[in-house]
Design a protein around this motif. Structure first.
Motif, mmCIF file in Angstrom:
data_model
loop_
_atom_site.group_PDB
_atom_site.id
_atom_site.type_symbol
_atom_site.label_atom_id
_atom_site.label_comp_id
_atom_site.label_asym_id
_atom_site.label_seq_id
_atom_site.Cartn_x
_atom_site.Cartn_y
_atom_site.Cartn_z
ATOM 1 N N UNK A 23 0.966 -0.831 -0.462
ATOM 2 C CA UNK A 23 -0.250 0.245 -0.194
ATOM 3 C C UNK A 23 0.958 1.621 -0.087
ATOM 4 N N UNK A 24 2.588 1.240 0.469
ATOM 5 C CA UNK A 24 3.036 2.078 0.589
ATOM 6 C C UNK A 24 4.051 2.481 -0.543
ATOM 7 N N UNK A 25 3.543 1.061 -0.838
ATOM 8 C CA UNK A 25 4.894 1.701 -2.734
ATOM 9 C C UNK A 25 5.809 1.124 -2.905
ATOM 10 N N UNK A 26 6.181 0.558 -1.535
ATOM 11 C CA UNK A 26 7.724 -0.096 -1.144
ATOM 12 C C UNK A 26 7.805 -1.467 -1.290
ATOM 13 N N UNK A 27 9.197 -2.301 -1.243
ATOM 14 C CA UNK A 27 8.878 -3.400 -0.989
ATOM 15 C C UNK A 27 9.055 -3.666 0.127
ATOM 16 N N UNK A 28 8.755 -4.863 1.089
ATOM 17 C CA UNK A 28 8.747 -5.682 2.149
ATOM 18 C C UNK A 28 10.215 -4.975 2.931
ATOM 19 N N UNK A 29 11.388 -5.241 1.398
ATOM 20 C CA UNK A 29 12.947 -5.384 2.961
ATOM 21 C C UNK A 29 13.102 -3.526 3.050
ATOM 22 N N UNK A 30 12.458 -2.622 2.336
ATOM 23 C CA UNK A 30 12.210 -1.413 2.123
ATOM 24 C C UNK A 30 11.834 -1.104 3.986
ATOM 25 N N UNK A 31 10.196 -1.276 3.865
ATOM 26 C CA UNK A 31 9.838 -1.379 4.775
ATOM 27 C C UNK A 31 10.725 -1.918 5.944
ATOM 28 N N UNK A 32 10.642 -2.991 6.135
ATOM 29 C CA UNK A 32 12.262 -3.329 7.596
ATOM 30 C C UNK A 32 13.233 -2.778 7.873
ATOM 31 N N UNK A 33 14.038 -2.281 6.508
ATOM 32 C CA UNK A 33 15.207 -0.952 6.790
ATOM 33 C C UNK A 33 14.491 0.028 7.388
ATOM 34 N N UNK A 34 13.211 0.308 6.955
ATOM 35 C CA UNK A 34 12.757 1.711 7.936
ATOM 36 C C UNK A 34 12.014 0.790 9.089
ATOM 37 N N UNK A 35 12.503 0.115 9.586
ATOM 38 C CA UNK A 35 11.797 -0.572 11.416
ATOM 39 C C UNK A 35 12.786 -0.870 11.742
ATOM 40 N N UNK A 36 14.079 -1.204 11.265
ATOM 41 C CA UNK A 36 14.568 -1.445 11.893
ATOM 42 C C UNK A 36 16.030 -0.280 12.588
ATOM 43 N N UNK A 37 15.146 0.782 12.044
ATOM 44 C CA UNK A 37 16.079 2.566 12.516
ATOM 45 C C UNK A 37 16.131 2.782 13.833
ATOM 46 N N UNK A 38 16.838 3.516 14.775
ATOM 47 C CA UNK A 38 17.003 4.313 15.966
ATOM 48 C C UNK A 38 15.375 5.473 15.481
ATOM 49 N N UNK A 39 15.711 5.792 15.117
ATOM 50 C CA UNK A 39 14.712 6.879 15.554
ATOM 51 C C UNK A 39 13.681 7.017 13.997
ATOM 52 N N UNK A 40 12.354 7.100 14.542
ATOM 53 C CA UNK A 40 11.560 6.858 13.059
ATOM 54 C C UNK A 40 11.663 7.973 12.726
ATOM 55 N N UNK A 41 11.366 8.185 11.485
ATOM 56 C CA UNK A 41 10.774 9.715 10.641
ATOM 57 C C UNK A 41 8.992 9.920 11.099
ATOM 58 N N UNK A 42 8.835 11.212 11.219
ATOM 59 C CA UNK A 42 7.844 11.472 11.757
ATOM 60 C C UNK A 42 6.649 11.149 10.427
ATOM 61 N N UNK A 43 7.479 11.379 9.656
ATOM 62 C CA UNK A 43 6.907 11.708 8.376
ATOM 63 C C UNK A 43 6.404 10.814 7.353
ATOM 64 N N UNK A 44 7.314 9.179 8.230
ATOM 65 C CA UNK A 44 6.644 8.015 7.642
ATOM 66 C C UNK A 44 5.500 7.774 8.831
ATOM 67 N N UNK A 45 5.586 8.394 10.044
ATOM 68 C CA UNK A 45 3.975 7.592 10.868
ATOM 69 C C UNK A 45 2.783 8.599 10.325
ATOM 70 N N UNK A 46 3.451 9.308 9.542
ATOM 71 C CA UNK A 46 1.791 9.927 8.946
ATOM 72 C C UNK A 46 1.336 9.110 7.930
ATOM 73 N N UNK A 47 2.211 8.973 7.125
ATOM 74 C CA UNK A 47 2.143 8.434 5.903
ATOM 75 C C UNK A 47 1.720 7.216 5.932
ATOM 76 N N UNK A 48 2.238 6.601 7.322
ATOM 77 C CA UNK A 48 1.322 5.201 7.830
ATOM 78 C C UNK A 48 -0.306 5.982 8.092
ATOM 79 N N UNK A 49 -0.282 6.364 9.248
ATOM 80 C CA UNK A 49 -1.764 6.727 9.241
ATOM 81 C C UNK A 49 -2.609 7.238 8.225
#
Length: 188
Positions: A23-49
């Protein structure tokens, strides 16, 4: 918020990560990489919301989705998700408080094309010159409403000159909805 906190919130809300990535238009690997970061970007939170249509992270983003209803059968029931099957949901802030329908008729062309999704709000009074979706005992249609006399008879003018105008008494109008806007889909 840390990536592992985002992952936990998604899991706690039973969000399928493969579905979210698609739905986000990214690969599952890209999502996994984003979820492994220390500080998750607020913009990503807004997009997921916005994708989820609800704020599971407590970031204060209000989202409202408008149902698009299947009204293919002629009915007198009020237009809401309890009375008609929902085809899909959209999230357009301008259409807040509206319901949508796919208008599969030609009588409102060229203003509203066959297949457009039209967003409506229930109306209790007719404003002369405005365009409404009317339900009578025998039919439903889009017309421009003109008051013809003080007794409450309306001249309902077709937007497409190939279709008839109607004179309808106010008492014969079961429901009416003001057209707030439309989403046109490209015809292929």
């Amino acid at each position: 918020m840390e990536g592992n906190e985002v992952r936990k919130a998604l899991q706690d809300n039973h969000i399928n990560l493969a579905w979210l990535a698609e739905e986000w238009g990214i690969t599952p690997q890209a999502l996994s990489a984003r979820l492994n970061v220390k500080m998750f970007k607020r913009g990503y939170l807004i997009e997921i919301t916005q994708i989820l249509g609800k704020d599971i992270f407590g970031i204060g983003i209000k989202t409202e989705q408008q149902p698009v209803l299947n009204i293919s059968a002629n009915s007198t029931a009020s237009l809401n998700a309890g009375n008609y099957p929902v085809i899909e949901y959209v999230s357009v802030p301008y259409f807040s408080g509206c319901v949508g329908i796919h208008y599969l008729r030609y009588d409102a062309e060229p203003r509203y094309m066959f297949g457009d999704t039209i967003f409506l709000q229930e109306a209790t009074n007719v404003m002369p010159g405005q365009i409404y979706l009317f339900f009578t005992g025998s039919d439903w249609f889009i017309r421009r409403a003109l008051l013809t006399d003080k007794s409450g008879t309306y001249n309902l003018v077709a937007l497409n000159s190939y279709y008839p105008d109607y004179e309808v008494k106010k008492k014969d109008i079961l429901q009416m909805y003001k057209i707030v806007g439309t989403i046109s889909r490209e015809q292929t």
